[in-house]
Design an enzyme around this catalytic site. Structure first.
Site, PDB file in Angstrom:
ATOM      1  N   SER A 225       0.848  -1.182   0.000  1.00 36.62           N
ATOM      2  CA  SER A 225       0.000   0.000   0.000  1.00 36.62           C
ATOM      3  C   SER A 225       0.892   1.244   0.000  1.00 36.62           C
ATOM      4  O   SER A 225       1.711   1.411  -0.911  1.00 36.62           O
ATOM      5  CB  SER A 225      -0.956  -0.035   1.196  1.00 36.62           C
ATOM      6  OG  SER A 225      -1.952   0.948   1.080  1.00 36.62           O
ATOM      7  N   ASP A 310      -8.543 -20.235 -17.486  1.00 38.13           N
ATOM      8  CA  ASP A 310      -7.184 -20.718 -17.204  1.00 38.13           C
ATOM      9  C   ASP A 310      -7.083 -22.233 -17.239  1.00 38.13           C
ATOM     10  O   ASP A 310      -6.070 -22.808 -16.838  1.00 38.13           O
ATOM     11  CB  ASP A 310      -6.712 -20.199 -15.845  1.00 38.13           C
ATOM     12  CG  ASP A 310      -7.722 -20.472 -14.734  1.00 38.13           C
ATOM     13  OD1 ASP A 310      -8.440 -21.492 -14.810  1.00 38.13           O
ATOM     14  OD2 ASP A 310      -7.802 -19.671 -13.785  1.00 38.13           O
ATOM     15  N   ASP A 481      -8.006  -5.944  -5.657  1.00 39.38           N
ATOM     16  CA  ASP A 481      -7.670  -4.781  -4.839  1.00 39.38           C
ATOM     17  C   ASP A 481      -8.699  -3.682  -5.112  1.00 39.38           C
ATOM     18  O   ASP A 481      -8.847  -3.242  -6.245  1.00 39.38           O
ATOM     19  CB  ASP A 481      -6.266  -4.286  -5.196  1.00 39.38           C
ATOM     20  CG  ASP A 481      -5.732  -3.248  -4.221  1.00 39.38           C
ATOM     21  OD1 ASP A 481      -6.513  -2.383  -3.786  1.00 39.38           O
ATOM     22  OD2 ASP A 481      -4.533  -3.289  -3.915  1.00 39.38           O
ATOM     23  N   HIS A 518      -7.010  -5.827  -0.864  1.00 41.45           N
ATOM     24  CA  HIS A 518      -5.897  -4.895  -0.694  1.00 41.45           C
ATOM     25  C   HIS A 518      -4.815  -5.483   0.209  1.00 41.45           C
ATOM     26  O   HIS A 518      -4.981  -5.536   1.436  1.00 41.45           O
ATOM     27  CB  HIS A 518      -6.391  -3.569  -0.146  1.00 41.45           C
ATOM     28  CG  HIS A 518      -5.338  -2.520  -0.081  1.00 41.45           C
ATOM     29  ND1 HIS A 518      -4.542  -2.212  -1.160  1.00 41.45           N
ATOM     30  CD2 HIS A 518      -4.925  -1.717   0.933  1.00 41.45           C
ATOM     31  CE1 HIS A 518      -3.694  -1.263  -0.817  1.00 41.45           C
ATOM     32  NE2 HIS A 518      -3.902  -0.953   0.451  1.00 41.45           N
TER      33      HIS A 518
END
Length: 591
Positions: A225, A310, A481, A518
């Site tokens: 951050s 994926d 995030d 986050h």
């Protein structure tokens, strides 16, 4: 959760951004052949006699130096319970120091304080532990970079942390954004942005050398951050300070991201008004716009559209670049209520609000003011909602509680006078004009000769000096995030690659963490050791082609492992157990 005042919220934001959400595990061992040093404990007390000249800073002084015996884990009564205990510490010399004490333009006392711990059994390495939020806290200086894993201090690193020049308990003005009031004082902005970082790194290295009788053989930085932003500042502005840097979820475009926070607040507020959702004070109730069940429906739509890209249907989206709005929108629209709103469906307004939010902020002419976000399953995580809209029952949006004061006090010029109250923070964002006010992050004045963007932003693509120094940089970033978009980080890496003539991967690599919010949390394998990876890269020349990661106990699949892959590669399923990393390989996306 009960009601909290602005100061308490700012402390909570600091805990979230600076403590539990700081970069990843510090479990690096000494390189082959390295010799550990056993320090003389008698040298600890003598450190208080070090001169300013010996500390490399004319205003620096050591306030205290204490020899601490080994300690066991303990609970900090001031910390939220979900942070867990403070980790054990080895026998070490603990130093508290200060430099550049002064009286600010606001009449308050300012100083750059630092906290350094040096284990008697030293591995020869130095680590600068990054801060979080708007700092203002001294930090533990133990390298506790990932809960539940060994700290850097336990592994033998000497570790420093700093408040970057202001103290949340002292430099606090209720009439001017509370703990972010330092943004009204230009020298404090400068210290926070860059100056304190360089000064503390230089002085801490001097103390390390004086204590052990030799300098650290390698110097590292790790943070997430704002700590990630600090890592970028070192790589770009002070590139000789560190050999290896982990800059996770970097806030290196935080003035623009703060504009995006205002954009989100206005988008969700409009939905709240449309649905008649009000707080007791008459302002829009953001937290009520989406229930947990609603966000679970959104995550399910994302999984339906993108999970299989994926090669494995496993509740994770590895190919984030392909998970676009055009791909996800049909799955969202299939979940729109045909009649009245029910728990099993979404309203069209909810869907359009999410699409507007993830598209990022724009001015009235359609010019982008920040990046867009990818669609990822972690949108359904608590770490996503508490940033964007808060939680029902009292936990307001961190976008409002932390983002609004930072934007109004620290990033725009001139700073605005906004009271330290939740209602005032929300009103500032609701009244923010994206045509008139967004440009203020680039504004300068006689009192503020460098703009908020120039000071706090750190998106230079010129890393030539860092590369020439032999520096290595690892940038992990969560796919979900909610505050700093991984798309922005990837776009920066692409520009670095162009500036480096296609050779950026030789010294800087970005690792997406699908599902992660986050810095940590979300349906993700968010337990990983990026510091050991950068140590190995620096000391042994082994570039990280994958980083093993594990899912924590709060995920749907505790203990699951996955490889984190350097961009542009993704983890693609090959064969075997879906819960084991060896069943996946890091490969280029199919399209």
């Amino acid at each position: 959760m009960g009601c909290m005042n602005m100061v308490e919220w700012m402390h909570l934001g600091g805990y979230i951004a600076a403590s539990i959400l700081i970069a990843q595990a510090a479990s690096a061992e000494p390189a082959a052949g390295a010799t550990r040093i056993i320090a003389d404990p008698q040298r600890c007390a003598a450190l208080t006699q070090e001169s300013a000249a010996a500390l490399g800073e004319p205003t620096a002084r050591i306030v205290s130096s204490t020899l601490n015996a080994r300690s066991e884990p303990r609970v900090d009564p001031a910390a939220p319970p979900w942070m867990g205990p403070i980790p054990a510490m080895p026998e070490h010399c603990e130093v508290i120091g200060v430099m550049r004490e002064r009286t600010g333009t606001d009449g308050q006392h300012y100083a750059v304080k630092f906290h350094l711990r040096m284990p008697l059994d030293w591995n020869g390495r130095f680590l600068f532990q990054g801060g979080g939020g708007t700092n203002g806290m001294l930090g533990f200086a133990n390298g506790a970079l990932q809960p539940g894993m060994p700290t850097a201090l336990e592994r033998g690193f000497a570790v420093v942390s700093t408040d970057t020049g202001h103290d949340n308990a002292v430099n606090n003005d209720a009439a001017k954004q509370g703990t972010v009031a330092f943004g009204h004082d230009y020298p404090a902005r400068l210290e926070y942005s860059e100056k304190a970082l360089d000064g503390v790194a230089t002085t801490a290295k001097r103390i390390v050398k004086n204590f052990y009788g030799r300098a650290a053989r390698r110097n590292f930085f790790a943070g997430c951050s704002n700590g990630g932003r600090e890592g970028m500042v070192f790589a770009q502005r002070f590139p000789e300070q560190f050999d290896g840097i982990v800059a996770a979820a970097p806030a290196f475009a935080v003035p623009k991201a703060a504009i995006a926070e205002a954009w989100d607040t206005q988008a969700f507020a409009a939905l709240a008004v449309h649905e008649g959702l009000e707080q007791k004070n008459g302002l829009p109730d953001l937290a009520g716009t989406f229930s947990d069940a609603d966000l679970a429906l959104v995550a399910g739509a994302v999984a339906k559209a993108c999970d299989a890209l994926d090669g494995a249907v496993d509740g994770m989206v590895q190919d984030l670049a392909q998970c676009s709005t055009s791909r996800v929108r049909p799955a969202l629209e299939a979940r729109i209520c045909t009649v009245a709103k029910e728990a099993s469906c979404l309203t069209r307004d909810q869907v359009e609000t999410l699409i507007r939010s993830l598209a990022g902020p724009h001015d009235s002419k359609g010019h982008a003011l920040y990046a867009e976000w990818p669609w990822d399953i972690g949108i359904g995580g608590i770490g996503w909602r508490i940033w964007k809209i808060g939680a029902p029952g009292g936990m307001a949006s961190i976008n409002v509680m932390l983002g609004s004061p930072a934007l109004s006090s620290l990033f725009v010029t001139p700073p605005a006078d906004v009271p330290a109250a939740p209602e005032a923070a929300l009103r500032y964002q609701l009244e923010f004009n994206f045509d008139r006010d967004a440009a203020k992050i680039f504004a300068e004045s006689a009192e503020f000769p460098r703009s908020g963007w120039d000071l706090v932003g750190a998106q230079s693509t010129d890393l030539s000096r860092f590369r020439a120094h032999g520096g290595k940089l690892i940038v992990p970033h969560g796919g979900s995030d909610p505050i700093f978009s991984i798309n922005d980080t990837i776009d920066w890496w692409r520009k670095v690659d162009v500036a480096s003539h296609g050779t950026a991967a030789r010294f800087v690599r970005v690792f997406a963490v699908p599902g992660m919010n986050h810095c940590a949390g979300g349906p993700a394998t968010d337990q990983y050791d990026a510091l050991s990876a950068v140590v190995d890269w620096v000391e042994n020349g082994t570039a990280p082609d994958r980083i093993e990661a594990t899912a924590g106990p709060m995920t749907p699949w505790a203990g699951r492992t996955r490889p984190l892959c350097p961009y542009p590669k993704i983890a693609r399923y090959r064969s075997g157990d879906l819960n084991r990393a060896e069943s996946f390989s890091c490969e280029q996306p199919l399209s």
